[in-house]
Motif scaffolding. Sequence first.
Motif, PDB file in Angstrom:
ATOM      1  N   MET A   9       0.850  -1.066  -0.138  1.00 13.34           N
ATOM      2  CA  MET A   9       0.125   0.037   0.096  1.00 13.34           C
ATOM      3  C   MET A   9       0.993   1.143  -0.047  1.00 13.34           C
ATOM      4  N   PRO A  10       0.489   2.123  -0.894  1.00 14.01           N
ATOM      5  CA  PRO A  10       1.511   3.443  -1.024  1.00 14.01           C
ATOM      6  C   PRO A  10       1.501   3.989   0.357  1.00 14.01           C
ATOM      7  N   PRO A  11       2.374   4.929   0.600  1.00 13.65           N
ATOM      8  CA  PRO A  11       2.456   5.639   1.928  1.00 13.65           C
ATOM      9  C   PRO A  11       1.396   6.897   1.957  1.00 13.65           C
ATOM     10  N   GLN A  12       1.014   7.311   0.733  1.00 13.08           N
ATOM     11  CA  GLN A  12      -0.040   8.492   0.864  1.00 13.08           C
ATOM     12  C   GLN A  12      -1.466   7.928   1.397  1.00 13.08           C
ATOM     13  N   LEU A  13      -1.756   6.666   1.038  1.00 12.05           N
ATOM     14  CA  LEU A  13      -2.990   5.973   1.239  1.00 12.05           C
ATOM     15  C   LEU A  13      -3.025   5.798   2.786  1.00 12.05           C
ATOM     16  N   LYS A  14      -1.822   5.324   3.480  1.00 10.49           N
ATOM     17  CA  LYS A  14      -2.026   5.466   4.831  1.00 10.49           C
ATOM     18  C   LYS A  14      -2.108   6.484   5.713  1.00 10.49           C
TER      19      LYS A  14
END
Length: 150
Positions: free
Chosen positions: A1-6
């Motif tokens: 999962m991309p860090p932006q989504l986290k």
Amino acid sequence: MPPQLKRLIPLFALFVLIFIVARYFLVPESFGEAGHYRFNSLEDNMGRELHYAGKMACAECHEEYYEYLSSDMHAGMSCETCHGPGLKHIETEDAAYITVPRSREFCGLCHAMNPTRNAEVVIQIDLAEHNTEKNCVECHNPHIPWEIAE
């Protein structure tokens, strides 16, 4: 999962939670019971004092004016649009409770030149040039506007 989504998913969840809580407190209790409005507003409005009688109440005593208006460009208007709230006049038959406007300024509220109005629907007059020394009702009967007084 991309860090932006986290980072965005918890923010989005927080936004949805704030929206649900705000909606709970801001939407009136009776909203939506019988349609897309606050149902209790009907009771609130029934308790308010009435001021307007309606066009048909005027027609009971002023039948000739009602007939004139029914066949002309003012047919869609209520008598109370120009003459003000008429319920007290109807109840007491006292002429003091009704307005009889005669000024150029009053007629100008609807008929003065205004580029935002549809000139095909509302006849517009340049009040600064058209019969400036007279009030409109000296030449035009507002109940029979197509007739011009001599």
